[in-house]
Design an enzyme around this catalytic site. Structure first.
Site, PDB file in Angstrom:
ATOM      1  CB  SER A 185      33.996  37.882  46.113  1.00  0.00           C
ATOM      2  OG  SER A 185      35.314  38.164  45.678  1.00  0.00           O
ATOM      3  CE1 TYR A 231      32.036  41.164  42.322  1.00  0.00           C
ATOM      4  CE2 TYR A 231      34.183  41.003  43.377  1.00  0.00           C
ATOM      5  CZ  TYR A 231      33.075  40.390  42.819  1.00  0.00           C
ATOM      6  OH  TYR A 231      32.994  39.020  42.760  1.00  0.00           O
TER       7      TYR A 231
HETATM    8  P1  NAD Z   1      29.402  35.231  35.190  1.00  0.00           P
HETATM    9  O1  NAD Z   1      29.457  36.628  34.682  1.00  0.00           O
HETATM   10  O2  NAD Z   1      29.988  34.144  34.379  1.00  0.00           O
HETATM   11  O3  NAD Z   1      27.887  34.848  35.526  1.00  0.00           O
HETATM   12  C1  NAD Z   1      27.049  35.730  36.213  1.00  0.00           C
HETATM   13  C2  NAD Z   1      25.633  35.294  36.013  1.00  0.00           C
HETATM   14  O4  NAD Z   1      24.763  36.224  36.668  1.00  0.00           O
HETATM   15  C3  NAD Z   1      25.215  35.266  34.561  1.00  0.00           C
HETATM   16  O5  NAD Z   1      24.402  34.132  34.362  1.00  0.00           O
HETATM   17  C4  NAD Z   1      24.403  36.544  34.403  1.00  0.00           C
HETATM   18  O6  NAD Z   1      23.451  36.458  33.363  1.00  0.00           O
HETATM   19  C5  NAD Z   1      23.751  36.623  35.767  1.00  0.00           C
HETATM   20  N1  NAD Z   1      23.283  37.954  36.139  1.00  0.00           N
HETATM   21  C6  NAD Z   1      23.997  39.099  36.183  1.00  0.00           C
HETATM   22  N2  NAD Z   1      23.212  40.116  36.576  1.00  0.00           N
HETATM   23  C7  NAD Z   1      21.982  39.593  36.810  1.00  0.00           C
HETATM   24  C8  NAD Z   1      20.753  40.133  37.238  1.00  0.00           C
HETATM   25  N3  NAD Z   1      20.632  41.431  37.533  1.00  0.00           N
HETATM   26  N4  NAD Z   1      19.680  39.312  37.366  1.00  0.00           N
HETATM   27  C9  NAD Z   1      19.795  37.988  37.085  1.00  0.00           C
HETATM   28  N5  NAD Z   1      20.935  37.422  36.669  1.00  0.00           N
HETATM   29  C10 NAD Z   1      22.016  38.215  36.522  1.00  0.00           C
HETATM   30  O7  NAD Z   1      30.060  35.280  36.636  1.00  0.00           O
HETATM   31  P2  NAD Z   1      30.602  34.111  37.596  1.00  0.00           P
HETATM   32  O8  NAD Z   1      32.073  34.164  37.584  1.00  0.00           O
HETATM   33  O9  NAD Z   1      29.905  32.834  37.340  1.00  0.00           O
HETATM   34  O10 NAD Z   1      30.144  34.734  38.987  1.00  0.00           O
HETATM   35  C11 NAD Z   1      29.014  34.291  39.699  1.00  0.00           C
HETATM   36  C12 NAD Z   1      29.099  34.860  41.108  1.00  0.00           C
HETATM   37  O11 NAD Z   1      30.339  34.477  41.707  1.00  0.00           O
HETATM   38  C13 NAD Z   1      29.032  36.387  41.167  1.00  0.00           C
HETATM   39  O12 NAD Z   1      28.272  36.787  42.296  1.00  0.00           O
HETATM   40  C14 NAD Z   1      30.496  36.781  41.355  1.00  0.00           C
HETATM   41  O13 NAD Z   1      30.648  38.010  42.032  1.00  0.00           O
HETATM   42  C15 NAD Z   1      30.992  35.626  42.208  1.00  0.00           C
HETATM   43  N6  NAD Z   1      32.439  35.436  42.147  1.00  0.00           N
HETATM   44  C16 NAD Z   1      33.060  35.039  40.988  1.00  0.00           C
HETATM   45  C17 NAD Z   1      34.434  34.886  40.989  1.00  0.00           C
HETATM   46  C18 NAD Z   1      35.189  34.441  39.768  1.00  0.00           C
HETATM   47  O14 NAD Z   1      36.435  34.477  39.798  1.00  0.00           O
HETATM   48  N7  NAD Z   1      34.554  34.009  38.704  1.00  0.00           N
HETATM   49  C19 NAD Z   1      35.180  35.136  42.151  1.00  0.00           C
HETATM   50  C20 NAD Z   1      34.510  35.553  43.298  1.00  0.00           C
HETATM   51  C21 NAD Z   1      33.132  35.693  43.295  1.00  0.00           C
END
Ligand code: NAD
Length: 256
Positions: A144, A157
Protein backbone atom coordinates in the site's frame (compact mmCIF):
# COMPACT_ATOMS: atom_id res chain seq x y z
CA UNK A 1 -1.41 -10.99 -25.41
CA UNK A 2 -1.15 -14.33 -23.56
CA UNK A 3 1.88 -13.94 -21.31
CA UNK A 4 0.75 -16.67 -18.89
CA UNK A 5 -0.25 -19.55 -21.15
CA UNK A 6 0.72 -22.80 -19.42
CA UNK A 7 1.48 -21.04 -16.13
CA UNK A 8 -0.41 -21.30 -12.84
CA UNK A 9 -1.16 -18.51 -10.41
CA UNK A 10 -2.47 -18.38 -6.82
CA UNK A 11 -4.13 -15.11 -5.77
CA UNK A 12 -5.01 -14.91 -2.07
CA UNK A 13 -8.08 -12.95 -1.00
CA UNK A 14 -9.56 -12.93 -4.48
CA UNK A 15 -13.32 -13.09 -3.87
CA UNK A 16 -13.67 -9.37 -4.67
CA UNK A 17 -11.80 -6.10 -5.24
CA UNK A 18 -8.17 -6.06 -6.37
CA UNK A 19 -7.68 -9.82 -5.90
CA UNK A 20 -10.64 -10.64 -8.18
CA UNK A 21 -9.32 -8.18 -10.78
CA UNK A 22 -5.91 -9.91 -10.66
CA UNK A 23 -7.54 -13.34 -11.08
CA UNK A 24 -9.47 -12.09 -14.14
CA UNK A 25 -6.35 -10.51 -15.63
CA UNK A 26 -4.24 -13.68 -15.25
CA UNK A 27 -7.02 -15.89 -16.68
CA UNK A 28 -7.47 -13.51 -19.65
CA UNK A 29 -3.75 -13.83 -20.30
CA UNK A 30 -3.93 -17.62 -20.38
CA UNK A 31 -3.08 -18.68 -16.80
CA UNK A 32 -4.60 -21.43 -14.71
CA UNK A 33 -5.80 -19.58 -11.61
CA UNK A 34 -6.42 -20.58 -7.99
CA UNK A 35 -8.68 -18.10 -6.23
CA UNK A 36 -8.98 -17.96 -2.45
CA UNK A 37 -11.12 -16.49 0.29
CA UNK A 38 -11.98 -17.43 3.85
CA UNK A 39 -15.02 -19.35 2.65
CA UNK A 40 -16.93 -20.17 -0.50
CA UNK A 41 -19.66 -17.62 -1.30
CA UNK A 42 -21.98 -16.61 -4.12
CA UNK A 43 -19.24 -14.15 -5.18
CA UNK A 44 -16.52 -16.82 -5.35
CA UNK A 45 -18.83 -19.21 -7.23
CA UNK A 46 -19.69 -16.51 -9.80
CA UNK A 47 -16.05 -15.48 -10.24
CA UNK A 48 -14.94 -19.10 -10.64
CA UNK A 49 -17.59 -19.71 -13.33
CA UNK A 50 -16.43 -16.55 -15.14
CA UNK A 51 -12.77 -17.67 -15.05
CA UNK A 52 -13.54 -21.24 -16.11
CA UNK A 53 -15.51 -19.88 -19.08
CA UNK A 54 -12.24 -18.38 -20.34
CA UNK A 55 -11.04 -21.97 -20.89
CA UNK A 56 -8.31 -22.46 -18.31
CA UNK A 57 -8.23 -24.67 -15.22
CA UNK A 58 -9.43 -22.52 -12.33
CA UNK A 59 -10.34 -23.60 -8.78
CA UNK A 60 -11.36 -22.05 -5.49
CA UNK A 61 -9.56 -23.03 -2.27
CA UNK A 62 -11.03 -21.82 1.03
CA UNK A 63 -8.45 -20.75 3.63
CA UNK A 64 -7.91 -18.02 6.17
CA UNK A 65 -4.31 -17.04 5.38
CA UNK A 66 -3.70 -15.80 8.93
CA UNK A 67 -2.14 -19.00 10.33
CA UNK A 68 0.97 -20.86 9.19
CA UNK A 69 -0.92 -24.17 9.07
CA UNK A 70 -3.70 -22.76 6.85
CA UNK A 71 -1.12 -21.08 4.60
CA UNK A 72 0.67 -24.41 4.03
CA UNK A 73 -2.62 -26.21 3.42
CA UNK A 74 -3.71 -23.54 0.93
CA UNK A 75 -0.58 -24.00 -1.18
CA UNK A 76 -0.77 -27.81 -0.91
CA UNK A 77 -4.42 -27.83 -2.03
CA UNK A 78 -3.70 -25.38 -4.84
CA UNK A 79 -0.87 -27.60 -6.12
CA UNK A 80 -3.02 -30.71 -5.80
CA UNK A 81 -5.84 -29.09 -7.77
CA UNK A 82 -3.79 -27.50 -10.51
CA UNK A 83 -0.53 -29.47 -10.61
CA UNK A 84 2.03 -26.72 -10.13
CA UNK A 85 2.35 -23.06 -9.13
CA UNK A 86 4.50 -20.45 -10.91
CA UNK A 87 3.16 -17.20 -9.46
CA UNK A 88 1.91 -16.19 -6.01
CA UNK A 89 0.02 -12.94 -5.41
CA UNK A 90 -0.25 -12.18 -1.68
CA UNK A 91 -3.28 -9.95 -1.95
CA UNK A 92 -5.49 -10.75 1.08
CA UNK A 93 -5.48 -7.81 3.45
CA UNK A 94 -7.61 -6.02 6.03
CA UNK A 95 -7.56 -2.68 7.79
CA UNK A 96 -9.00 -1.50 11.10
CA UNK A 97 -9.37 2.14 12.10
CA UNK A 98 -9.26 3.52 15.64
CA UNK A 99 -7.40 6.04 17.74
CA UNK A 100 -4.05 4.44 18.58
CA UNK A 101 -4.84 4.41 22.31
CA UNK A 102 -8.10 2.52 21.75
CA UNK A 103 -6.75 -0.15 19.38
CA UNK A 104 -7.58 -3.61 20.73
CA UNK A 105 -5.29 -6.63 20.72
CA UNK A 106 -7.96 -8.44 18.69
CA UNK A 107 -7.90 -5.83 15.90
CA UNK A 108 -4.10 -5.63 15.99
CA UNK A 109 -3.82 -9.43 15.66
CA UNK A 110 -6.35 -9.57 12.82
CA UNK A 111 -4.45 -6.97 10.78
CA UNK A 112 -0.97 -8.33 11.47
CA UNK A 113 -1.98 -11.98 11.01
CA UNK A 114 -3.72 -11.31 7.69
CA UNK A 115 -1.31 -8.72 6.25
CA UNK A 116 2.08 -9.95 7.51
CA UNK A 117 1.93 -13.48 8.91
CA UNK A 118 -0.23 -14.60 5.95
CA UNK A 119 2.14 -13.41 3.20
CA UNK A 120 5.13 -14.66 5.24
CA UNK A 121 3.88 -18.24 5.52
CA UNK A 122 2.08 -18.49 2.17
CA UNK A 123 5.34 -17.35 0.55
CA UNK A 124 7.27 -19.90 2.62
CA UNK A 125 4.99 -22.71 1.40
CA UNK A 126 5.23 -21.42 -2.20
CA UNK A 127 9.05 -21.34 -2.01
CA UNK A 128 9.13 -24.89 -0.62
CA UNK A 129 6.96 -25.96 -3.58
CA UNK A 130 9.25 -24.24 -6.10
CA UNK A 131 12.34 -25.82 -4.51
CA UNK A 132 10.79 -29.30 -4.45
CA UNK A 133 9.65 -28.96 -8.08
CA UNK A 134 12.94 -27.27 -9.14
CA UNK A 135 10.95 -24.41 -10.69
CA UNK A 136 11.47 -20.68 -10.87
CA UNK A 137 8.75 -18.40 -9.54
CA UNK A 138 7.46 -14.89 -8.99
CA UNK A 139 5.80 -13.39 -5.92
CA UNK A 140 3.86 -10.13 -5.93
CA UNK A 141 2.83 -8.70 -2.56
CA UNK A 142 -0.09 -6.29 -2.29
CA UNK A 143 1.35 -3.57 -0.13
CA UNK A 144 0.00 0.00 0.00
CA UNK A 145 1.12 3.62 -0.25
CA UNK A 146 0.97 3.25 3.54
CA UNK A 147 4.20 1.25 3.55
CA UNK A 148 5.58 4.78 3.04
CA UNK A 149 2.90 7.38 3.84
CA UNK A 150 1.58 7.94 7.36
CA UNK A 151 -2.15 7.23 7.86
CA UNK A 152 -3.20 8.42 11.32
CA UNK A 153 -5.77 6.16 13.04
CA UNK A 154 -4.58 3.16 10.99
CA UNK A 155 -1.41 2.40 12.97
CA UNK A 156 -1.62 -1.40 12.73
CA UNK A 157 -2.29 -1.21 8.97
CA UNK A 158 0.73 1.08 8.44
CA UNK A 159 2.90 -1.21 10.59
CA UNK A 160 1.75 -4.23 8.56
CA UNK A 161 2.51 -2.67 5.17
CA UNK A 162 5.85 -1.31 6.41
CA UNK A 163 6.71 -4.86 7.48
CA UNK A 164 5.74 -6.13 4.02
CA UNK A 165 8.16 -3.67 2.41
CA UNK A 166 11.09 -4.99 4.45
CA UNK A 167 10.03 -8.62 4.01
CA UNK A 168 10.12 -8.14 0.22
CA UNK A 169 13.52 -6.40 0.27
CA UNK A 170 14.99 -9.13 2.46
CA UNK A 171 13.53 -12.09 0.56
CA UNK A 172 14.66 -10.68 -2.80
CA UNK A 173 18.20 -11.54 -1.64
CA UNK A 174 17.44 -14.96 -0.23
CA UNK A 175 15.21 -16.10 -3.11
CA UNK A 176 17.20 -14.80 -6.10
CA UNK A 177 19.56 -17.82 -6.14
CA UNK A 178 16.45 -20.02 -6.41
CA UNK A 179 15.24 -18.07 -9.46
CA UNK A 180 12.34 -16.56 -7.49
CA UNK A 181 11.62 -12.83 -7.84
CA UNK A 182 9.55 -10.89 -5.30
CA UNK A 183 8.12 -7.36 -5.55
CA UNK A 184 5.56 -5.12 -3.88
CA UNK A 185 2.71 -3.27 -5.52
CA UNK A 186 1.60 -0.21 -3.54
CA UNK A 187 -1.86 1.01 -4.50
CA UNK A 188 -3.18 4.40 -3.47
CA UNK A 189 -6.93 4.85 -3.10
CA UNK A 190 -8.64 2.23 -5.27
CA UNK A 191 -12.40 1.91 -5.82
CA UNK A 192 -13.06 -1.44 -4.09
CA UNK A 193 -15.40 -2.65 -1.32
CA UNK A 194 -12.71 -1.84 1.34
CA UNK A 195 -13.33 1.87 0.48
CA UNK A 196 -17.13 1.72 0.32
CA UNK A 197 -17.58 4.19 3.18
CA UNK A 198 -15.13 6.63 1.56
CA UNK A 199 -16.82 6.36 -1.84
CA UNK A 200 -20.26 6.89 -0.27
CA UNK A 201 -19.18 9.98 1.71
CA UNK A 202 -18.60 13.02 -0.57
CA UNK A 203 -17.10 15.12 2.25
CA UNK A 204 -14.35 12.49 2.63
CA UNK A 205 -13.99 11.68 -1.08
CA UNK A 206 -13.62 15.25 -2.43
CA UNK A 207 -10.60 16.33 -0.33
CA UNK A 208 -8.88 13.00 -1.08
CA UNK A 209 -9.43 13.40 -4.82
CA UNK A 210 -8.04 16.94 -4.55
CA UNK A 211 -4.82 15.47 -3.06
CA UNK A 212 -4.37 12.96 -5.89
CA UNK A 213 -2.51 14.54 -8.86
CA UNK A 214 -4.55 12.47 -11.36
CA UNK A 215 -7.71 13.64 -9.53
CA UNK A 216 -9.57 10.34 -9.12
CA UNK A 217 -9.57 6.97 -7.37
CA UNK A 218 -7.87 4.11 -9.18
CA UNK A 219 -9.62 1.04 -10.56
CA UNK A 220 -8.84 -2.52 -9.46
CA UNK A 221 -7.91 -3.55 -13.02
CA UNK A 222 -5.31 -0.74 -13.14
CA UNK A 223 -3.62 -2.43 -10.16
CA UNK A 224 -3.98 -5.86 -11.78
CA UNK A 225 -2.15 -4.63 -14.90
CA UNK A 226 0.93 -3.79 -12.80
CA UNK A 227 0.70 -7.08 -10.88
CA UNK A 228 0.61 -9.02 -14.17
CA UNK A 229 3.64 -7.14 -15.50
CA UNK A 230 5.68 -7.86 -12.36
CA UNK A 231 4.69 -11.54 -12.44
CA UNK A 232 5.57 -11.87 -16.13
CA UNK A 233 8.86 -12.63 -17.87
CA UNK A 234 8.89 -9.00 -19.05
CA UNK A 235 9.95 -8.18 -15.47
CA UNK A 236 12.71 -10.82 -15.43
CA UNK A 237 15.28 -8.30 -14.09
CA UNK A 238 12.98 -6.78 -11.45
CA UNK A 239 13.12 -7.89 -7.82
CA UNK A 240 13.07 -6.42 -4.32
CA UNK A 241 11.26 -3.17 -5.12
CA UNK A 242 7.95 -1.45 -4.57
CA UNK A 243 5.94 -0.10 -7.52
CA UNK A 244 3.33 2.57 -6.75
CA UNK A 245 0.00 2.69 -8.57
CA UNK A 246 -1.57 5.68 -6.87
CA UNK A 247 -2.35 8.48 -9.35
CA UNK A 248 0.64 10.34 -7.90
CA UNK A 249 -0.69 10.39 -4.30
CA UNK A 250 2.68 9.44 -2.79
CA UNK A 251 4.44 12.37 -4.51
CA UNK A 252 1.64 14.91 -4.29
CA UNK A 253 2.71 18.46 -3.53
CA UNK A 254 0.66 21.08 -1.73
CA UNK A 255 1.72 24.74 -1.66
CA UNK A 256 0.01 25.26 1.71
P1 NAD B 1 -11.31 -5.97 -0.26
O1 NAD B 1 -11.74 -5.86 1.16
O2 NAD B 1 -12.25 -5.57 -1.33
O3 NAD B 1 -10.83 -7.47 -0.56
C1 NAD B 1 -9.99 -8.15 0.33
C2 NAD B 1 -10.05 -9.61 0.02
O4 NAD B 1 -9.24 -10.32 0.96
C3 NAD B 1 -11.44 -10.19 0.12
O5 NAD B 1 -11.62 -11.11 -0.93
C4 NAD B 1 -11.43 -10.90 1.46
O6 NAD B 1 -12.35 -11.97 1.52
C5 NAD B 1 -10.00 -11.39 1.50
N1 NAD B 1 -9.49 -11.71 2.83
C6 NAD B 1 -9.46 -10.90 3.91
N2 NAD B 1 -8.92 -11.55 4.95
C7 NAD B 1 -8.57 -12.79 4.51
C8 NAD B 1 -7.97 -13.91 5.11
N3 NAD B 1 -7.59 -13.89 6.39
N4 NAD B 1 -7.77 -15.03 4.36
C9 NAD B 1 -8.14 -15.05 3.05
N5 NAD B 1 -8.72 -14.01 2.44
C10 NAD B 1 -8.95 -12.90 3.16
O7 NAD B 1 -9.95 -5.15 -0.37
P2 NAD B 1 -9.14 -4.61 -1.63
O8 NAD B 1 -9.32 -3.15 -1.69
O9 NAD B 1 -9.39 -5.43 -2.84
O10 NAD B 1 -7.67 -4.85 -1.08
C11 NAD B 1 -6.85 -5.93 -1.49
C12 NAD B 1 -5.43 -5.64 -1.02
O11 NAD B 1 -5.01 -4.38 -1.54
C13 NAD B 1 -5.27 -5.58 0.50
O12 NAD B 1 -4.04 -6.17 0.87
C14 NAD B 1 -5.23 -4.07 0.77
O13 NAD B 1 -4.51 -3.75 1.93
C15 NAD B 1 -4.52 -3.58 -0.48
N6 NAD B 1 -4.76 -2.17 -0.77
C16 NAD B 1 -6.00 -1.72 -1.13
C17 NAD B 1 -6.17 -0.37 -1.38
C18 NAD B 1 -7.50 0.21 -1.80
O14 NAD B 1 -7.61 1.45 -1.85
N7 NAD B 1 -8.51 -0.58 -2.10
C19 NAD B 1 -5.09 0.52 -1.27
C20 NAD B 1 -3.85 0.02 -0.89
C21 NAD B 1 -3.69 -1.33 -0.64
Amino acid sequence: MARFTGRSVLVTGSSQGIGAACARRFAKEGANVVINGRKESEETKALLAELQAMGQRCVFVAADVGTAAAAATLVAQAVEAIGVLDVLVNNAGVERSSDFWDTTEEDYDLVMDTNVKGPFFVTQAFVKHCRAAARKGAVVNMSSVHEELAFPHFASYCASKGAMRMLTRDLANELAPLGIRINNVAPGAIATPINRHLMDTPELLRPLQAKIPLGRLGQADEVAALVAFLASEEAAYVTGSTYFVDGGLSVSYSEQ
